[in-house]
Structure formats: C-alpha cells, structure tokens
Design a protein around this motif. Structure first.
Motif, PDB file in Angstrom:
ATOM      1  N   UNK A  11       0.898  -1.173   0.000  1.00 17.87           N
ATOM      2  CA  UNK A  11       0.000   0.000   0.000  1.00 17.87           C
ATOM      3  C   UNK A  11       0.919   1.201   0.000  1.00 17.87           C
ATOM      4  N   UNK A  12       0.924   2.148  -0.932  1.00 15.15           N
ATOM      5  CA  UNK A  12       1.902   3.111  -1.308  1.00 15.15           C
ATOM      6  C   UNK A  12       2.444   3.967  -0.191  1.00 15.15           C
ATOM      7  N   UNK A  13       1.963   5.226  -0.090  1.00 15.83           N
ATOM      8  CA  UNK A  13       2.571   6.237   0.756  1.00 15.83           C
ATOM      9  C   UNK A  13       2.654   5.861   2.217  1.00 15.83           C
ATOM     10  N   UNK A  14       1.585   5.342   2.792  1.00 16.52           N
ATOM     11  CA  UNK A  14       1.583   5.050   4.230  1.00 16.52           C
ATOM     12  C   UNK A  14       2.609   3.972   4.556  1.00 16.52           C
ATOM     13  N   UNK A  15       2.657   2.938   3.758  1.00 20.02           N
ATOM     14  CA  UNK A  15       3.614   1.868   4.009  1.00 20.02           C
ATOM     15  C   UNK A  15       5.037   2.367   3.825  1.00 20.02           C
ATOM     16  N   UNK A  16       5.259   3.209   2.828  1.00 28.91           N
ATOM     17  CA  UNK A  16       6.588   3.720   2.569  1.00 28.91           C
ATOM     18  C   UNK A  16       7.053   4.622   3.705  1.00 28.91           C
ATOM     19  N   UNK A 225       7.066  -3.730  -6.242  1.00 26.42           N
ATOM     20  CA  UNK A 225       5.622  -3.679  -5.966  1.00 26.42           C
ATOM     21  C   UNK A 225       5.325  -4.093  -4.524  1.00 26.42           C
ATOM     22  N   UNK A 226       6.099  -5.040  -4.006  1.00 24.68           N
ATOM     23  CA  UNK A 226       5.933  -5.423  -2.601  1.00 24.68           C
ATOM     24  C   UNK A 226       6.337  -4.267  -1.690  1.00 24.68           C
ATOM     25  N   UNK A 227       7.425  -3.600  -2.034  1.00 22.64           N
ATOM     26  CA  UNK A 227       7.951  -2.530  -1.190  1.00 22.64           C
ATOM     27  C   UNK A 227       7.097  -1.266  -1.244  1.00 22.64           C
TER      28      UNK A 227
END
Length: 524
Positions: A11-16, A225-227
C-alpha cells in the motif's frame, strides 16, 4: 569488456512512510561521535555547465548521427518484437539492422520526461533526475574487492551489504546504486534477489535494478511492488536501470529484454553506449560523440515505442585505450571532452544525462587513483551531469571495489557538493560588515562575522590531514588510505539499519524464497 558485467553492471505512501530512517538517525546523533554526519540531499546546481561545442559544432555532430542512423543503421539482435515495433514506427528493417528515417527517433523522444523523481522508500531520500540536479551513485559492477585487510579477492554478499551500508551512511551519496560489487559466492541466477533485497533492507535511499536477464528485471519490478505497492509503482519511477549498448551500434537481446520490462512498468532506464575509444568507437572525440548520439537516440527512442512517457536517461561511459597495450585509461583529456559534448547533446534532446564518476585505472588507492578520479569527477560535475554512476569506490578500471577508495571518494563528493552551490551573494555572503569591522592591517580571526560563520564557512575533509608535521608524526604518520580504512571500519561498526515495515520485510523474504526454490543453483 562488456559494460553489463564488469565496469558497469550487473500500500503506497503510508507503508513507505513507515520505512524511514528517522529513528536510527536520531539515535546516532544522540550518541555523538563516530557517525557519518548529516545526510545531504541531491545537488541542485547553482553553477552553469561548461560547454566545449559551439552551435556549429553541435549541429555537425547531430547531422552526422542522423547519417549513421539512416545510412548505416543500428542492430537490434535476436528480438523479433523489437524489430516489429520499429517496422510499425516507420523504420526500414534489413535483417536485424534498423535504418531510421531522419527525425524519427527525435520525434519519439518528445514523450520522454525531461526530469523525473525517483522515489525512495523514505520520501525524504527521493531524488530528482534531470534539470539542474546531480545525484551521486556508488560504483557498479566489480567482481573483485580490495578489502579492509589489503587483500584483492572475489567479492561476496557480505561485501555487497557493506557497501550498501556505507552508501546509506555517506552524507554525499544520494543513491544506493545497483551492483556495487558482484557477490560471486551466491549463484548467478539467484544473486539478483539478494542484491535488490539488500538495497531495500539496509538502506532507504533509491536504488537500481537487475538487467542481466529479462526475468531478473521482472523480479526486480515485483519486489518493488511489494515494497511500494503495485499502483504506486505503475505511476511512479522507483527504480533506475542500466541498459548498455553493445558498442559499436548493437543492442543485444539481454539489454533489449530488460529495457522492455522496465519501460512497460514505467521504470527508468539509462541508455548507455559503453565506449573504449579506439576499440568501440573512433579514436577522435567528434567521431565518438557521433556514435554515442546515434546509439542513444536509437535505444532511448525504443523505450518510448514500448511505453510512451517512460523515463529514460541519455547515458555515456567514455574512456580511451592505451594504443600500446589496449588497456582502458582514465582521467585523460579526450574522454572529458566526450563527456562535455555528450552533456550538451543530452540537453538538446531535453533528456537527463549520465556520465562519469571517480574513475581510475590504478590498482590501489594511490596518487594515480586520486589524480585520475579527480580529473574525471571534476569534468562530470562541470558538465552538468544529472546521474553520476561510479561516484565512489571504483578501482582498477572497474574490476575492483575498494573500501578505502570509497571513503576517499565520498570525501571528494562532499567538496563537489559545496562547489556546486556557487557563490553566496546574500548579505552574509558579501561580508561587508566584516570588512568594515576589521579595517586595514588587522585580521578576521576574531571578528563577529567569522565567529558566526566559522563552522560552515569551509568544507572540512574527513580524510585529509592538515595538521603540523609534528602532530602527524605523533598520530602515527598515517597515509590518507590508512585514515580512510579506519573511518570505514568505524562506520560499519556503528551502522544501524533503517526501519522497514515487518509485513513488507516478510513479503520480500517470501517472494525470494519461492523464486530460489523454483530453480537449481547456477554459477555460470
């Protein structure tokens, strides 16, 4: 020597947000001492690029490149899909050789971005590639290392991780790089998984992907894509990848396959002719520039056939050879002129530019290494280069990655970053109050302006010894490479990994395990 396997490859921004390094950095700052210092953002150059070609000269090179593309052509080997794409675009196909109508490649390149963001898992580490920006990137591709005990040996996965850690800690390195050394203790068909994972786990800076086979490029995209999350990757550049022309005037199936994978995934490619002038291009600067431009036009335009708008960088790796031995040489005038000219050609195409680094042919981090690296690096920065591969750690013509050389180089990169800031013309920079306070015949050591600025006024080297002869003697008469060795050991001892979301970590590990289990080990 192929650029992919030695001097240049392999899941993009929050996970990053949860993968940032803020906590570890704060803990290091609280401990005090022994750390690498505050990280620097990518360079926003305030000095103008140096140019060696006038309008007549650059137009001549462009016209000659158009002739090469139309009359001689570029081979796209063992890739029927590539040839079909060119045929549909209006090129003339004769066997595997593609002949390009004048203007076709430039028209295709209008969809390529002039500048793009490469996102890091820690958003504060993301870099802008193109424009007036410069990004310093570590050495790429050596199969050997010169280790901290003075041994030249084959590189291992532990060496790879060490260089990733050092690049993560280095304030003046903005990027984690790619194949910082080739870990030969891991099977060839599986080592790309460990390398990409190491960049993701041991650093939170941007990184490069695998290009040694199309399926390894696919693995890189899947791990991204996982990261970052699938949707984020489809809409943003999160990995940059080195695609070499097999000069002269050939793109092979391996490079074409990787280029297609990354372009389709909207990820960035650096189209780089690997040039040893006299062997892989003409011996003249103008002839080499002509061939470089033709190869880049063909390769970069191909990425736009695959996916219009995919980020692409105008690359060149320029060196000359000894006409007596055939060995590559570095730090000499002719490759510098090629780099300056190629940078101008890239700006004319409105593409980001890659060249240079801290290149040398020396076998140890000695005076030859320093001179040749400085000559190359100065040219690189003054040319206005956007993506500087091999900025730190390169030794022995790219056959070895060296710990001491890495530390010495990053010290020089900090100086270049200071240089690129240009002249401060603010009220403080003008220093009129200091001049008025001191007046004739006195000195500035104790004036208010000096006291307010002394901590940041001048670049302070982490390697150079500027003390008295007596103090140098008392401290053990250490050479620069010895001080660099101690600094590398200290950094590795104090390294702390940036935080990574446990779910992402486990997802990457699971993906790697399944891929490795799906195939037997191969060491060739």
């Amino acid at each position: 020597m192929d650029d992919r396997t030695s001097p240049e490859q392999d899941a993009g921004g929050a996970r990053r947000g949860r993968g940032s390094a803020g906590g570890a950095a704060a803990r290091r700052a609280a401990r005090g001492g022994g750390g690498p210092g505050q990280s620097l953002t990518y360079i926003r150059r305030l000095i103008k690029p140096y140019e060696v070609l006038d309008e007549e000269g650059i137009s001549l090179i462009e016209a000659n490149a158009d002739r090469v593309l139309e009359e001689i052509g570029i081979e796209f080997r063992d890739d029927a899909e590539a040839l079909e794409l060119w045929k549909e675009a209006g090129a003339d196909i004769k066997g595997e050789r593609v002949h390009f109508p004048k203007g076709l490649c430039r028209e295709l390149l209008k969809s390529a971005p002039a500048q793009f963001t490469q996102h890091a898992r820690n958003p504060a580490r993301s870099v802008e590639i193109g424009g007036d920006n410069t990004v310093f990137v570590p050495v790429y591709g050596p199969p050997f290392v010169r280790d901290l005990d003075g041994n030249r040996r084959y590189a291992t996965l532990e060496d790879f991780r060490n260089f990733v850690k050092l690049a993560y800690m280095a304030p003046s390195i903005h990027h984690s790089g790619g194949t910082v050394c080739e870990p030969v203790d891991v099977p060839v068909n599986k080592r790309h998984l460990d390398m990409v994972f190491s960049h993701m786990r041991y650093s939170d800076k941007p990184f490069m992907g695998s290009v040694t086979a199309p399926e390894r490029a696919e693995d890189t995209v899947e791990m991204c894509r996982i990261l970052f999350g699938k949707e984020f990757v489809d809409n943003n550049a999160v990995v940059v990848n080195l695609i070499n022309a097999n000069s002269p005037m050939v793109f092979d199936e391996t490079m074409l396959g990787a280029a297609k994978v990354y372009a389709r995934a909207n990820q960035a490619t650096i189209i780089t002719p690997f040039i040893l002038a006299g062997a892989m291009s003409p011996v003249t600067v103008a002839g080499t520039l002509t061939q470089v431009l033709a190869e880049v036009l063909a390769g970069a335009a191909f990425t736009q056939l695959v996916r219009p708008g995919a980020p692409v960088v105008f690359g060149t790796f320029a060196s000359s050879i000894s006409m007596q031995s055939g060995a590559p040489t570095f730090g000499t005038p002719e490759p510098s002129l090629v780099s300056f000219g190629a940078a101008q050609l890239a700006r004319r195409l409105n593409l980001p530019f890659r060249t240079g680094g801290s290149l040398c042919a020396s076998k140890i981090p000695d005076a030859q290494a320093a001179y040749e690296s400085a000559n190359t690096l100065n040219t690189t920065v003054l040319a206005g280069t956007n993506f500087v591969l091999h900025a730190a750690g390169w030794l022995e013509g790219g056959l070895s990655a060296c710990y001491e050389k890495f530390m010495m180089d990053i010290d020089q990169l900090g100086m270049q970053q200071k240089m690129a800031e240009g002249v401060d013309l603010s009220e403080n920079g003008q220093a009129m109050d200091a001049i008025a306070e001191v007046g004739p015949g006195s000195h500035y050591l104790g004036c208010n302006h000096t006291q307010a600025n002394f901590q940041t006024a001048f670049y302070r080297s982490s390697i150079a010894d500027n003390n008295s002869f007596e103090q140098w003697q008392a401290e053990g008469e250490k050479r620069a490479e010895e001080r660099a060795n101690l600094l590398a050991r200290k950094w590795l001892e104090t390294y702390e990994a940036p935080d990574l979301d446990p779910g992402i970590h486990d997802g990457l590990r699971d993906f790697m395990a399944k891929k490795k289990e799906s195939m037997p080990d191969a060491f060739t």
